[in-house]
Design a protein around this motif. Structure first.
Motif, PDB file in Angstrom:
ATOM      1  N   HIS A  60       0.802  -1.217   0.000  1.00 44.87           N
ATOM      2  CA  HIS A  60       0.000   0.000   0.000  1.00 44.87           C
ATOM      3  C   HIS A  60       0.835   1.267   0.000  1.00 44.87           C
ATOM      4  CE1 HIS A  60      -3.695   2.253   0.537  1.00 44.87           C
ATOM      5  NE2 HIS A  60      -3.076   2.973   1.476  1.00 44.87           N
ATOM      6  N   LEU A  61       1.856   1.333   0.847  1.00 45.56           N
ATOM      7  CA  LEU A  61       2.630   2.567   0.980  1.00 45.56           C
ATOM      8  C   LEU A  61       3.691   2.675  -0.110  1.00 45.56           C
ATOM      9  CD1 LEU A  61       3.194   2.661   4.857  1.00 45.56           C
ATOM     10  CD2 LEU A  61       1.528   3.966   3.529  1.00 45.56           C
ATOM     11  N   ASP A  62       3.901   3.879  -0.556  1.00 45.03           N
ATOM     12  CA  ASP A  62       4.967   4.165  -1.525  1.00 45.03           C
ATOM     13  C   ASP A  62       6.234   4.482  -0.739  1.00 45.03           C
ATOM     14  OD1 ASP A  62       6.429   4.736  -3.744  1.00 45.03           O
ATOM     15  OD2 ASP A  62       5.512   6.706  -4.110  1.00 45.03           O
ATOM     16  N   LEU A  63       7.059   3.455  -0.497  1.00 47.60           N
ATOM     17  CA  LEU A  63       8.216   3.605   0.370  1.00 47.60           C
ATOM     18  C   LEU A  63       9.423   4.102  -0.415  1.00 47.60           C
ATOM     19  CD1 LEU A  63       7.924   0.285   2.413  1.00 47.60           C
ATOM     20  CD2 LEU A  63       7.031   2.545   2.994  1.00 47.60           C
ATOM     21  N   PRO A  64      10.244   4.954   0.198  1.00 45.77           N
ATOM     22  CA  PRO A  64      11.470   5.401  -0.480  1.00 45.77           C
ATOM     23  C   PRO A  64      12.434   4.236  -0.677  1.00 45.77           C
ATOM     24  CG  PRO A  64      11.444   6.147   1.798  1.00 45.77           C
ATOM     25  CD  PRO A  64      10.103   5.566   1.535  1.00 45.77           C
ATOM     26  N   ALA A  65      13.125   4.235  -1.794  1.00 48.89           N
ATOM     27  CA  ALA A  65      14.037   3.124  -2.094  1.00 48.89           C
ATOM     28  C   ALA A  65      15.426   3.324  -1.499  1.00 48.89           C
ATOM     29  CB  ALA A  65      14.150   2.958  -3.615  1.00 48.89           C
ATOM     30  N   ASP A  66      15.798   4.562  -1.206  1.00 52.04           N
ATOM     31  CA  ASP A  66      17.178   4.844  -0.808  1.00 52.04           C
ATOM     32  C   ASP A  66      17.372   5.073   0.689  1.00 52.04           C
ATOM     33  OD1 ASP A  66      15.658   7.110  -0.835  1.00 52.04           O
ATOM     34  OD2 ASP A  66      17.253   8.428  -1.600  1.00 52.04           O
ATOM     35  N   ARG A  67      16.326   4.899   1.483  1.00 50.15           N
ATOM     36  CA  ARG A  67      16.437   5.115   2.922  1.00 50.15           C
ATOM     37  C   ARG A  67      15.257   4.430   3.606  1.00 50.15           C
ATOM     38  NH1 ARG A  67      12.405   8.533   4.335  1.00 50.15           N
ATOM     39  NH2 ARG A  67      11.681  10.067   2.785  1.00 50.15           N
ATOM     40  N   PRO A  68      15.337   4.260   4.924  1.00 53.36           N
ATOM     41  CA  PRO A  68      14.160   3.734   5.630  1.00 53.36           C
ATOM     42  C   PRO A  68      13.009   4.739   5.573  1.00 53.36           C
ATOM     43  CG  PRO A  68      16.141   3.566   6.984  1.00 53.36           C
ATOM     44  CD  PRO A  68      16.493   4.422   5.814  1.00 53.36           C
ATOM     45  N   ALA A  69      11.809   4.207   5.445  1.00 57.97           N
ATOM     46  CA  ALA A  69      10.636   5.083   5.529  1.00 57.97           C
ATOM     47  C   ALA A  69      10.516   5.619   6.954  1.00 57.97           C
ATOM     48  CB  ALA A  69       9.380   4.305   5.148  1.00 57.97           C
ATOM     49  N   ARG A  70       9.804   6.733   7.089  1.00 57.04           N
ATOM     50  CA  ARG A  70       9.630   7.349   8.408  1.00 57.04           C
ATOM     51  C   ARG A  70       8.132   7.550   8.636  1.00 57.04           C
ATOM     52  NH1 ARG A  70      14.510   9.019  10.141  1.00 57.04           N
ATOM     53  NH2 ARG A  70      13.611  10.399  11.720  1.00 57.04           N
ATOM     54  N   LEU A  71       7.588   6.761   9.566  1.00 55.79           N
ATOM     55  CA  LEU A  71       6.145   6.752   9.795  1.00 55.79           C
ATOM     56  C   LEU A  71       5.817   7.135  11.231  1.00 55.79           C
ATOM     57  CD1 LEU A  71       5.085   3.407   8.038  1.00 55.79           C
ATOM     58  CD2 LEU A  71       5.145   5.723   7.058  1.00 55.79           C
TER      59      LEU A  71
END
Length: 902
Positions: free
Chosen positions: A608-619
């Motif tokens: 579902h989430l569009d996660l960044p490829a170059d770093r951890p996501a921040r939620l």
């Protein structure tokens, strides 16, 4: 002569004959005004005037006596007392145009006139209490009810046993105490007071007016206290309460007899008919609901348009017809229900009315049954504002909790309606409207004087400032608080009562460097859901069929087993129970972390989430209701090679009590950490809790390595007290108030959380000699005055992030510090092991101070070390390092800790 005989013998026939003789006097008879004053004074001194048939004649005498150009010395006080009691009668008789609030202002003038003159002063005071009772009951205000009960008790305790008001004062105090407890939801406590009231009345002579009044109160109130209990789930759109013991036939017969009693005023008959209808509706059979509809219809035909209860009667009638729709499907009842509820809502006018929310929720349900979904949704969302208004009026966390007890249920119901209509933005608004209202009231009522002045209300600002100086924070007059909040809420906007708008939440996320805020919504018979507000995209949502209470059962059992039977137990016994529960923790936590991935985190991260490829996501996570207890950052699944893959490997998690508090945190300027601060290390609790020897090692190592200029209080590793202090409550409070004390606090000590609705500490630190430092005290200390400037609070103690006032209130030690403008807080959501906590805490401070990571990143990195995904820092002292591998494998050793704030 008859007046003289009455003054001596108190024979009622004498005063009645004297009154008849007075009526026969010519209107211009000399001395008539003075004689009227003498007669009126004797009526007052009898102690039997109030509630008697002589009261109207006494008011005629007052009008005549007031015309005397040279009145008797005490006449102004006597006249004021009579007019005070007449105001009370005006309410009881439901006179047109009567306003309880205007009457209370008039009573203030009478109070000044009577001064200390007795019994006139007592009569004015009794009238004031009676009218305050009316305002409290109509306004459903727990703070006002509590103050009125305390005031009534002080009044009763101060009466001379020989006073004609003595019995009445004692009975009134018990009735007010019962009312205050019932309003808080403490039905058992209210019943205790009512039984004491009845026992006292039975000692009075048969036929005594006060005994009759108490009997009527018992017959009207006791059955509902026996029947009524909050259902704990919200109970559905048309029902806000569930009666676990519906009225039996004997009780219904008693209600019918009271409603049919001859000679009672129309407003009293209307009230009794409504009580009969409520008891019938609670029985919830087709026949009883039919009868309830008939009786509430009769109520409306009897109650006048200016009856202060008419809005309630209209609302209740609408709910009764709505129940007919649910039972029979008869659409004619739906039209009637809608019309009645719309009338009630129009009369309520705004969210400042006590019945605004109570009316809005069934009205929204009626609109949806009629297919008017958009109107139903907007009505429910508007109705939620009433919860915020009610909480803002309260002065203590206990009163706020009592007021907000329906908020989370209404908010969750409304959010689910929004999701059914595919409106994630509305769902987010609804969810936040029911969350963290105690914390919200703390932040919104900060700096009220400045806000009033800025809004052009300088006089009200000065009045508020004076009240703050002359009263304790919990005892500012309720009417003044109402005026202040009403002024702020009506300054051209409803924003005071609304959660942040989506654009504000997104701006806060960007300011904090976060990618999205995610509400996790539990399911019941419906699916659970994730409601997502991205920092740079429109809100969206994801159905989560497995996010329901069945997956939580074992985890809830683990969390609450230790608390079973522990109410009032000492902390050492509680510690023993927690240790026993912890023996089961590894298996239970492994299961819940697997469920957390499968039910929510996996679907979010993997699709579902569009996660960044170059770093951890921040939620930022806002878990709703019981989901607040789940360690979502520890959610895990097996990878292809059979090893565990944790959610925190892909995401930096932070948690928030609400979007309101997230925005509050974002708008505060960041504060840099310094080497100064406060470290509290396992104070001697006087045997109220077990010792924490590893916590002392942790605390001293953290101070020496990272904060060499910090103050260290509590005990040293060898058990001796620190030279800086023993870790008392006053030492902590003084540091919190010291602008030069430093920017970091680390608390390596015990904390206690008790689920409660009673007026006592629910979350507190256990300090030297067993002293409590409660979350409510932290709110008062940090929530007033200038910003203290604290960058970080680390609560390395059991359950510092757990709320003792309900999941969605999120009122914990951690969140109260956040509401007190501490920028970042790290705390635990359940009991944590001493040794593993100490290892984790040292690593957290290392990554924070030595590697320059932000608090959320530093906590994540330390937790990754605990599961072997990162190398622990080489600088860890040996006496801590030896505990690392012993405690690093189990989830219990690290998963309880979460980050909130910047």
């Amino acid at each position: 002569m008859r007046v003289g005989r009455y003054s001596k013998d108190r024979d009622p026939a004498d005063i009645d004959e004297a009154l008849d003789d007075f009526d026969d006097l010519p209107a211009d008879w000399p001395g008539r005004a003075k004689l009227a004053a003498v007669l009126a004074t004797e009526l007052i001194r009898s102690g039997e005037l109030v509630g008697s048939a002589r009261m109207p004649r006494a008011m005629v005498l007052a009008d005549i006596g007031d015309k005397d150009p040279s009145p008797l010395a005490d006449w102004p006080a006597t006249s004021a007392a009579l007019r005070a009691m007449d105001l009370l009668l005006a309410w009881q008789e439901n006179r047109p145009g009567f306003s309880a609030r205007a009457a209370l202002q008039e009573l203030e003038r009478y109070t000044r006139i009577v001064g200390d003159t007795q019994p006139q002063a007592t009569m004015v005071d009794a009238a004031r209490r009676g009218l305050q009772h009316l305002v409290v009951q109509v306004g459903m205000d727990p703070s006002a009810a509590r103050r009125l009960a305390e005031d009534a008790r002080a009044f009763a305790d101060g009466l001379d046993p020989r006073s004609p008001m003595f019995d009445r004062g004692a009975m009134m105090a018990l009735l007010q105490e019962a009312s205050a407890r019932a309003m808080r939801g403490d039905h058992a406590g209210a019943m205790e007071r009512l039984e004491e009231l009845r026992a006292g009345s039975l000692r009075l002579p048969v036929g005594d007016p006060l005994r009759r009044a108490v009997d009527e109160a018992w017959n009207q109130i006791a059955p509902f206290l026996q029947m009524l209990q909050s259902d704990g789930t919200g109970g559905g759109p048309a029902h806000r309460k569930q009666f676990v013991n519906p009225a039996g036939e004997d009780q219904l017969r008693a209600f019918r007899q009271m409603a049919d009693q001859a000679g009672i005023p129309d407003n009293e008959r209307a009230l009794r008919l409504s009580q009969l209808a409520l008891a019938e509706l609670a029985t919830d059979t087709p026949q009883s609901v039919d009868s309830a509809v008939r009786h509430i219809t009769d109520t409306l035909s009897i109650a006048s348009e200016h009856d202060p209860q008419r809005t309630y009667y209209l609302m209740f009638a609408g709910v009764a017809h709505l129940r007919k729709v649910e039972m029979t499907g008869d659409r004619s009842h739906l039209r009637t229900a809608t019309e009645l509820l719309e009338q009630a809502w129009r009369r309520a006018e705004s969210s400042t009315h006590a019945l605004w929310t109570t009316t809005a929720m069934p009205l929204a349900h009626a609109y949806r049954l009629a297919g008017r979904n958009d109107l139903g949704r907007s009505t429910a969302l508007s109705g939620l504002r009433g919860h915020a208004w009610s909480v803002l009026l309260q002065s203590t966390p206990d009163d706020m909790q009592a007021t907000a007890r329906d908020a989370e249920h209404d908010a969750l119901d409304t959010a689910r309606l929004c999701l059914m209509d595919h409106d994630p933005e509305g769902a987010a608004t609804a969810l936040d409207a029911g969350r963290g209202l105690i914390l919200y009231a703390t932040t919104e009522t900060r700096d009220l004087e400045a806000r009033l002045t800025a809004g052009g209300d300088a006089d009200l600002a000065r009045e508020w400032a004076q009240a703050q100086q002359s009263h304790t924070p919990d005892d500012v007059p309720g009417e003044l608080r109402r005026r202040v909040i009403d002024t702020l809420a009506s300054e051209g906007t409803t924003r005071l009562l609304d959660p942040p708008q989506t654009h504000e939440t997104r701006a806060a996320l960007r300011a904090l460097g976060m990618d999205a805020l995610v509400y996790l919504v539990p399911g019941n018979e419906l699916n659970g859901a994730a409601v997502v507000i991205p920092a740079d995209a429109p809100p969206n949502w994801l159905p989560l069929p497995k996010l329901n209470h069945t997956g939580m059962a074992a985890f809830e059992s683990f969390l609450f087993d230790a608390a079973q039977g522990m109410q009032g137990a000492d902390a050492r016994t509680r510690d023993s129970a927690l240790l026993g529960a912890r023996d089961r923790a590894p298996q239970v936590l492994e299961e819940i972390c697997g469920w957390a991935w499968e039910s929510a985190v996996g679907p979010l991260l993997e699709g579902h989430l569009d996660l960044p490829a170059d770093r951890p996501a921040r939620l930022v996570l806002v878990p709703v209701r019981e989901l607040a207890r789940v360690p979502w950052h520890a959610a895990r699944t097996r990878s292809a090679n059979g090893t565990w893959r944790y959610a925190m490997e892909r995401v930096v998690f932070s948690y928030a009590p609400s979007a309101r508090l997230l925005c509050e945190s974002a708008w505060h300027d960041p504060i840099p950490l310094t080497t100064k601060g406060l470290v509290v290390a396992d104070p001697d609790t006087a045997d109220r809790a077990r010792d924490l020897p590893t916590a002392r090692l942790e605390a001293l190592a953290i101070k020496d390595r990272f904060y060499p200029d910090a103050r260290y209080v509590g005990r040293l590793p060898d058990g001796e007290p620190s030279q800086d202090g023993q870790g008392t409550r006053d030492e902590v409070l003084r540091w919190l108030a010291d602008p030069d004390g430093g920017t970091m606090m680390h608390l390596a000590c015990h904390s206690i959380v008790e689920q409660t609705t009673s007026p006592r500490d629910s979350s507190y630190l256990l300090l030297d000699r067993g002293e409590h430092l409660a979350a409510a005290r932290l709110v008062r200390t940090l929530g007033t005055g200038p910003d203290r400037g604290i960058a970080l609070a680390v609560l390395a103690a059991c359950s510092t992030g757990r709320s003792g006032r309900g999941y969605d209130e999120a009122f914990s030690l951690s969140t109260t510090l956040l509401a007190g403008r501490v920028r970042s807080v790290v705390g635990a959501t359940w009991s944590v092991p001493d040794e593993a906590t100490s290892v984790l805490m040292f690593m957290f401070h290392h990554f924070l101070r030595e590697e320059g990571l932000a608090p959320a990143d530093a906590l994540r990195t330390a937790q990754l070390c605990m599961v072997g995904r990162r190398e622990p820092p080489g600088a860890m002292p040996h006496n801590l390092r030896r505990h690392l591998h012993r405690n690093s494998e189990g989830i219990t050793s690290w998963a309880a800790f979460t980050h909130t704030g910047r």
